[in-house]
Design a protein around this motif. Structure first.
Motif, PDB file in Angstrom:
ATOM      1  N   GLU A 264     -29.313  23.819  25.155  1.00 34.96           N
ATOM      2  CA  GLU A 264     -29.869  22.597  24.573  1.00 34.96           C
ATOM      3  C   GLU A 264     -30.323  22.854  23.144  1.00 34.96           C
ATOM      4  OE1 GLU A 264     -33.137  19.049  25.449  1.00 34.96           O
ATOM      5  OE2 GLU A 264     -32.985  20.751  26.835  1.00 34.96           O
ATOM      6  N   VAL A 265     -30.021  21.888  22.271  1.00 32.64           N
ATOM      7  CA  VAL A 265     -30.458  21.976  20.876  1.00 32.64           C
ATOM      8  C   VAL A 265     -31.922  21.555  20.813  1.00 32.64           C
ATOM      9  CG1 VAL A 265     -30.090  21.152  18.532  1.00 32.64           C
ATOM     10  CG2 VAL A 265     -28.125  21.490  20.052  1.00 32.64           C
ATOM     11  N   THR A 266     -32.795  22.522  20.577  1.00 30.54           N
ATOM     12  CA  THR A 266     -34.233  22.258  20.564  1.00 30.54           C
ATOM     13  C   THR A 266     -34.814  22.571  19.191  1.00 30.54           C
ATOM     14  OG1 THR A 266     -34.684  24.491  21.400  1.00 30.54           O
ATOM     15  CG2 THR A 266     -34.475  22.722  23.024  1.00 30.54           C
ATOM     16  N   GLY A 267     -36.033  22.153  19.006  1.00 36.97           N
ATOM     17  CA  GLY A 267     -36.715  22.343  17.736  1.00 36.97           C
ATOM     18  C   GLY A 267     -37.244  21.027  17.239  1.00 36.97           C
ATOM     19  N   GLU A 268     -37.550  20.939  15.970  1.00 32.98           N
ATOM     20  CA  GLU A 268     -38.081  19.697  15.406  1.00 32.98           C
ATOM     21  C   GLU A 268     -36.947  18.833  14.875  1.00 32.98           C
ATOM     22  OE1 GLU A 268     -41.985  18.945  12.989  1.00 32.98           O
ATOM     23  OE2 GLU A 268     -40.366  19.315  11.551  1.00 32.98           O
ATOM     24  N   TRP A 269     -36.794  17.696  15.501  1.00 37.08           N
ATOM     25  CA  TRP A 269     -35.814  16.715  15.039  1.00 37.08           C
ATOM     26  C   TRP A 269     -36.472  15.778  14.029  1.00 37.08           C
ATOM     27  CZ3 TRP A 269     -30.645  15.911  16.616  1.00 37.08           C
ATOM     28  CH2 TRP A 269     -30.188  16.746  17.646  1.00 37.08           C
ATOM     29  N   SER A 270     -35.705  15.391  13.028  1.00 41.77           N
ATOM     30  CA  SER A 270     -36.115  14.329  12.104  1.00 41.77           C
ATOM     31  C   SER A 270     -35.264  13.102  12.407  1.00 41.77           C
ATOM     32  CB  SER A 270     -35.910  14.761  10.647  1.00 41.77           C
ATOM     33  OG  SER A 270     -36.746  15.854  10.321  1.00 41.77           O
ATOM     34  N   VAL A 271     -35.928  11.973  12.615  1.00 50.96           N
ATOM     35  CA  VAL A 271     -35.227  10.737  12.984  1.00 50.96           C
ATOM     36  C   VAL A 271     -35.469   9.705  11.887  1.00 50.96           C
ATOM     37  CG1 VAL A 271     -34.971   8.954  14.739  1.00 50.96           C
ATOM     38  CG2 VAL A 271     -35.575  11.296  15.423  1.00 50.96           C
ATOM     39  N   PHE A 272     -34.379   9.120  11.395  1.00 52.32           N
ATOM     40  CA  PHE A 272     -34.457   8.156  10.294  1.00 52.32           C
ATOM     41  C   PHE A 272     -33.909   6.803  10.761  1.00 52.32           C
ATOM     42  CE2 PHE A 272     -33.679  12.419   8.641  1.00 52.32           C
ATOM     43  CZ  PHE A 272     -34.662  12.581   7.684  1.00 52.32           C
ATOM     44  N   PRO A 273     -34.771   5.857  11.084  1.00 53.36           N
ATOM     45  CA  PRO A 273     -34.292   4.531  11.485  1.00 53.36           C
ATOM     46  C   PRO A 273     -33.788   3.733  10.274  1.00 53.36           C
ATOM     47  CG  PRO A 273     -36.514   4.965  12.309  1.00 53.36           C
ATOM     48  CD  PRO A 273     -36.222   5.973  11.247  1.00 53.36           C
ATOM     49  N   LEU A 274     -32.537   3.315  10.318  1.00 57.98           N
ATOM     50  CA  LEU A 274     -31.953   2.490   9.260  1.00 57.98           C
ATOM     51  C   LEU A 274     -31.799   1.079   9.825  1.00 57.98           C
ATOM     52  CD1 LEU A 274     -29.104   4.969   8.182  1.00 57.98           C
ATOM     53  CD2 LEU A 274     -31.463   4.886   7.365  1.00 57.98           C
ATOM     54  N   LYS A 275     -32.812   0.255   9.641  1.00 61.67           N
ATOM     55  CA  LYS A 275     -32.845  -1.050  10.283  1.00 61.67           C
ATOM     56  C   LYS A 275     -31.920  -2.070   9.624  1.00 61.67           C
ATOM     57  CE  LYS A 275     -37.490  -0.432  12.163  1.00 61.67           C
ATOM     58  NZ  LYS A 275     -38.852  -1.006  12.333  1.00 61.67           N
ATOM     59  N   LEU A 276     -31.396  -1.725   8.442  1.00 62.47           N
ATOM     60  CA  LEU A 276     -30.488  -2.623   7.721  1.00 62.47           C
ATOM     61  C   LEU A 276     -31.102  -3.996   7.517  1.00 62.47           C
ATOM     62  CD1 LEU A 276     -27.040  -1.703   9.367  1.00 62.47           C
ATOM     63  CD2 LEU A 276     -28.254  -0.564   7.498  1.00 62.47           C
ATOM     64  N   ASP A 277     -32.409  -4.015   7.318  1.00 62.31           N
ATOM     65  CA  ASP A 277     -33.117  -5.274   7.096  1.00 62.31           C
ATOM     66  C   ASP A 277     -33.386  -5.472   5.607  1.00 62.31           C
ATOM     67  OD1 ASP A 277     -35.044  -3.342   6.683  1.00 62.31           O
ATOM     68  OD2 ASP A 277     -36.337  -3.983   8.333  1.00 62.31           O
ATOM     69  N   GLU A 278     -34.071  -6.545   5.295  1.00 65.16           N
ATOM     70  CA  GLU A 278     -34.333  -6.880   3.896  1.00 65.16           C
ATOM     71  C   GLU A 278     -35.111  -5.783   3.185  1.00 65.16           C
ATOM     72  OE1 GLU A 278     -36.559 -10.450   1.360  1.00 65.16           O
ATOM     73  OE2 GLU A 278     -36.076 -10.732   3.472  1.00 65.16           O
ATOM     74  N   ALA A 279     -36.082  -5.196   3.890  1.00 61.98           N
ATOM     75  CA  ALA A 279     -36.889  -4.139   3.280  1.00 61.98           C
ATOM     76  C   ALA A 279     -36.028  -2.941   2.914  1.00 61.98           C
ATOM     77  CB  ALA A 279     -38.007  -3.721   4.234  1.00 61.98           C
ATOM     78  N   MET A 280     -35.103  -2.559   3.789  1.00 62.78           N
ATOM     79  CA  MET A 280     -34.258  -1.402   3.490  1.00 62.78           C
ATOM     80  C   MET A 280     -33.310  -1.703   2.334  1.00 62.78           C
ATOM     81  SD  MET A 280     -31.582   0.762   5.799  1.00 62.78           S
ATOM     82  CE  MET A 280     -30.747   2.142   4.974  1.00 62.78           C
ATOM     83  N   LEU A 281     -32.681  -2.887   2.357  1.00 63.20           N
ATOM     84  CA  LEU A 281     -31.742  -3.222   1.294  1.00 63.20           C
ATOM     85  C   LEU A 281     -32.421  -3.246  -0.074  1.00 63.20           C
ATOM     86  CD1 LEU A 281     -29.536  -6.024   2.899  1.00 63.20           C
ATOM     87  CD2 LEU A 281     -29.002  -3.611   2.622  1.00 63.20           C
ATOM     88  N   SER A 282     -33.651  -3.735  -0.116  1.00 62.37           N
ATOM     89  CA  SER A 282     -34.359  -3.817  -1.399  1.00 62.37           C
ATOM     90  C   SER A 282     -34.796  -2.447  -1.911  1.00 62.37           C
ATOM     91  CB  SER A 282     -35.582  -4.736  -1.268  1.00 62.37           C
ATOM     92  OG  SER A 282     -36.516  -4.184  -0.351  1.00 62.37           O
ATOM     93  N   SER A 283     -34.798  -1.452  -1.021  1.00 65.07           N
ATOM     94  CA  SER A 283     -35.238  -0.104  -1.431  1.00 65.07           C
ATOM     95  C   SER A 283     -34.093   0.799  -1.856  1.00 65.07           C
ATOM     96  CB  SER A 283     -35.997   0.561  -0.273  1.00 65.07           C
ATOM     97  OG  SER A 283     -35.104   0.919   0.775  1.00 65.07           O
ATOM     98  N   LEU A 284     -32.838   0.326  -1.740  1.00 60.82           N
ATOM     99  CA  LEU A 284     -31.693   1.178  -2.050  1.00 60.82           C
ATOM    100  C   LEU A 284     -31.672   1.558  -3.532  1.00 60.82           C
ATOM    101  CD1 LEU A 284     -28.878  -0.623   0.005  1.00 60.82           C
ATOM    102  CD2 LEU A 284     -30.079   1.496   0.592  1.00 60.82           C
ATOM    103  N   LYS A 285     -31.296   2.803  -3.787  1.00 64.95           N
ATOM    104  CA  LYS A 285     -31.183   3.317  -5.166  1.00 64.95           C
ATOM    105  C   LYS A 285     -29.707   3.322  -5.537  1.00 64.95           C
ATOM    106  CE  LYS A 285     -35.281   6.240  -4.527  1.00 64.95           C
ATOM    107  NZ  LYS A 285     -35.520   5.790  -3.124  1.00 64.95           N
TER     108      LYS A 285
END
Length: 780
Positions: free
Chosen positions: A495-516
């Motif tokens: 099993e792949v164990t350790g600290e996972w980093s999870v990045f939710p990409l909700k594709l909502d207005e807030a995310m779109l406005s933050s794109l670089k």
């Protein structure tokens, strides 16, 4: 005389203070279910209804589409409420703009139309999760559409809110709403009459004093049936049989078809559906002549804008286009099917009714080709990470739509297989930013080969969620990674164990406005957002041509327009002129695969029927390798009776295995064709076994040219479509074979066979059943 006196409630119900606002209102009409007829103000009414989902039509066009329905000869429209649209976040209700159900009902009344309300809580309708909010799935053990306390509490609160908003629109208060539906096609899902009773009571407690009804497919009418609900039947053809079945469970009262299908919906990678217009009109005339009421599903399909399209079971994601081959097209166009329907309706108008002329069509335009020159790489625009000891589903991270990136560092090691329990729905696997493989829920392929790692490397798994399954017990459809992530090398699993980093990409207005954004297409490799603009002198409807793009989502002027996928059959996205403007218009495209060319154009006509299977990045077809049944002993053999009846088969003793094979030896009519509308397996107690882990392992023949006769139609829960062996370019004879992989050892007590409806070829006679494993040898 009222046949169902308990259904025609009086205003006195509210004297106890249930709804002071409604109690003060004066009833303007009466609507009752009589012994033979529906009665409006005591006079016979034949409901000629058409389904029209306001969420699938731009608000600016609601009146236009209602006028079209009226001009087609309809006197009523059916309005679904999709709970997840109105309560996307728990406790936060939205009834504004595109969600303004009261305004839709008001416009219907102004156009001389009555309304049938279908508030759920469950809707189906090829809508994300069948309309159930994603946040219900945050509870790991919730049992949807049951007496589960959490589901009941949320549903009761929802129906109370519906009553607050739409109660004043009932016919008893001077509004257009004649009837309201309790739940939807529950008989296909369960048999709990007490559950249906509680849903009925929740409607009453919410302030509904109009007749309440339940609808079910022909073969499921008895399940969960109650005497205090008016029952109607759903079918796509053969109304005589449908009404015969309705009479068996409801001997008296008016006849009504709750959903009558003139066409069908589309799923990605399968042929575009077209209804058989002559047969549709023949069946429609039968109902008109019999005095039966009906609702055409769909009169106007529209578009599942944004990310609202659902998924058929076990997992066949639906296209954003919901054209449905309805009499009124996705963009509000009319043609032969509309005109012939209108001509037929004119013969059956009630006293005082007249046909109105159709409104002027909405203008359309072409938009010259333009290039999207700015990009924003997904991996350079990740939100703040959530740290976790193991990856969880999206809902656990408070996410209902979009994509999620799961990241961890893998140690150095030999070449291995990355094995994930399940990935819902598609997963792209990257090592140090380089793509190394794809997972695909359609074929349950959750394994990717990894090369040797001479040093630690960053593992990224980008998961895309397409619509939550909207039918069957499979609505318990959580997105993202499910189960363990393991490395398999040298016969050893770790099993792949350790600290996972999870990045939710909700594709909502807030995310779109933050794109670089970066100009000139210069950015990191991998999936990207693309941005560009086009100028208009005048706005009109158009269809975005997406044929050079891969797979993802498109936005125009902030409106989340549609999903796109180059495999088809839909190759365009309907873009309403009401969402465009004179001058500059902005387009953003998320493409997870990368475009052939980052160009777009607007077409004057849609492309709804162009399949491109050669572009499918991971799909395996139904016919895989070689069937290995030689020497196998059948676990059961018999013959199906003739006719269109649903047939339950019980084995003498349960059979166990990971695969179910049906060998079909001949047909009742002696022709070479086999067809199955639905094949359901039953456990030893006679209950339906979940299809969630099923795939079609083998089908000897599928008709994919003349119609969508794909084998997956036999296990998707929809009896209006079907698997059909080839008939157009070839006609292979019996025996025919269908093998279902069940995803693991399963005890089977029997099965349910639903023949194709109507007097059609393909009725199977003699057959054999095999239950075991290894029936299909995959080709290398």
């Amino acid at each position: 005389m009222k046949l169902f006196p308990s259904l025609a409630f009086g205003v006195a119900l509210f004297a106890s203070g249930v709804s002071p606002v409604l109690a003060q209102a004066t009833p303007k009409h009466t609507f009752e279910i009589g012994e033979k007829d529906l009665l409006l103000d005591g006079k016979r009414m034949q409901i000629r209804c058409g389904e029209l989902h306001f969420a699938r039509v731009p608000k600016e066009y609601w009146r236009h589409r209602l006028q079209l329905c009226k001009a087609m000869g309809l006197n009523t429209v059916c309005a679904y409420l999709f709970w997840n649209v109105h309560e996307f976040e728990k406790g936060k209700y939205n009834w504004e703009g595109q969600a303004d159900a009261a305004e839709f009902c008001k416009l219907a009344q102004e156009e001389g139309m009555w309304v049938i309300l279908r508030p759920g809580p469950y809707a189906c309708a090829e809508w994300d999760g069948g309309g159930l909010p994603w946040w219900l799935l945050k509870k790991p053990d919730i049992a949807l559409r049951s007496q589960d306390p959490d589901f009941m509490a949320a549903s009761q609160a929802w129906l109370k809110e519906v009553g607050r908003v739409l109660g004043p629109m009932q016919v008893t208060k001077g509004g257009p709403i004649l009837m309201a539906q309790v739940e939807n096609e529950y008989g296909f899902y369960g048999k709990d009459t007490e559950y249906m009773g509680k849903m009925r009571q929740a409607m009453i407690d919410g302030g509904f004093d109009i007749p309440l009804f339940a609808c079910n497919p022909t073969g499921n009418l008895a399940n969960g049936r109650r005497d205090d609900l008016f029952n109607v039947v759903n079918f796509g053809s053969d109304p005589a049989t449908g009404f015969k079945k309705l009479r068996e469970i409801q001997p008296k009262g008016p006849l009504m078809c709750g959903e009558f299908y003139p066409g069908w919906f589309d799923t990605w990678g399968a042929p575009h559906h077209l209804g058989k217009t002559d047969q549709y009109l023949k069946d429609l005339e039968y109902m008109l002549n019999e005095g039966a009421s009906f609702s055409i599903y769909m009169a106007h399909g529209g578009t599942s804008f944004g990310m609202w399209a659902g998924a058929d079971r076990p997992f066949k994601p639906d296209t954003s286009s919901y054209d449905y081959d309805a009499p009124i097209s996705e963009a509000g166009w009319i043609g032969e099917k509309f005109e012939r329907t209108r001509h037929l309706m004119a013969k059956y108008l009630l006293p005082g009714e007249t046909l109105v002329d159709p409104p002027v069509p909405m203008p359309t335009m072409a938009v010259p080709s333009f290039t999207l020159k700015e990009t924003a790489a997904v991996f350079q625009n990740l939100p703040a990470a959530i740290k976790d000891s193991a990856p969880k589903n999206m809902e656990a991270y408070d996410q209902g739509h979009g994509c999620t990136v799961y990241r961890i560092t893998l140690p150095a090691g030999p070449a291995a297989s990355l094995q994930i329990g399940q990935v819902h729905d598609f997963g792209w696997v990257f090592l140090d930013g380089k793509e190394v493989g794809v997972t695909d829920r359609r074929s349950r392929r959750f394994k990717v080969s990894l090369p040797e790692r001479k040093q630690p490397q960053q593992l990224d798994i980008l998961v895309e969620a397409m619509g939550h399954v909207n039918f069957g017990v499979e609505i318990h459809d959580r997105k993202g990674i499910q189960g363990k992530v393991e490395l398999v090398a040298g016969g050893k699993s770790t099993e792949v164990t350790g600290e996972w980093s999870v990045f939710p990409l909700k594709l909502d207005e807030a995310m779109l406005s933050s794109l670089k954004w970066k100009s000139g297409g210069e950015s990191a490799p991998g999936p990207k957002f693309w941005r560009g603009t086009f100028k208009l002198a005048k706005a009109a409807d158009t269809f975005l041509d997406l044929r050079t793009w891969g797979k993802g989502v498109v936005w125009v002027n902030g409106h989340c327009l549609a999903r796109h996928w180059n495999i088809g059959p839909t190759q365009t996205a309907y873009l309403p002129g009401a969402w465009l403007k004179e001058g500059e218009n902005e387009v953003v495209v998320l493409d997870l695969l990368g475009p052939e060319k980052p160009v777009l154009a607007g077409l004057e006509k849609p492309i709804l029927d162009q399949l491109r299977p050669e572009l499918d990045f991971a799909r395996k077809g139904s016919k895989k390798g070689e069937l290995v049944l030689k020497g196998q002993k059948p676990g059961f053999e018999a013959a199906f009776p003739a006719g269109a009846e649903v047939q339950d088969v019980k084995f003498a003793k349960p059979l166990e295995g990971s695969q179910f094979a049906l060998e079909m030896l001949n047909a009742h009519d002696g022709k070479p064709f086999a067809a199955i509308a639905e094949l359901d397996l039953l456990d030893p107690e006679g209950k339906s076994i979940s299809h969630a882990s099923w795939t079609v392992a083998y089908a000897d023949s599928e008709e994919m040219t003349g119609e969508d006769g794909s084998a997956s139609n036999a296990i998707n829960g929809q009896t209006a479509d079907f698997w059909h062996t080839e008939w157009k370019d070839a006609q292979p004879g019996y025996p025919h074979y269908l093998v279902i992989d069940l995803g693991g050892a399963t005890k089977i007590g029997g099965f349910r066979y639903t023949p194709r409806a109507g007097n059609n070829p393909g009725r199977i006679k003699d057959y054999r059943v095999y239950v075991g494993g290894g029936f299909v040898k995959e080709s290398r």
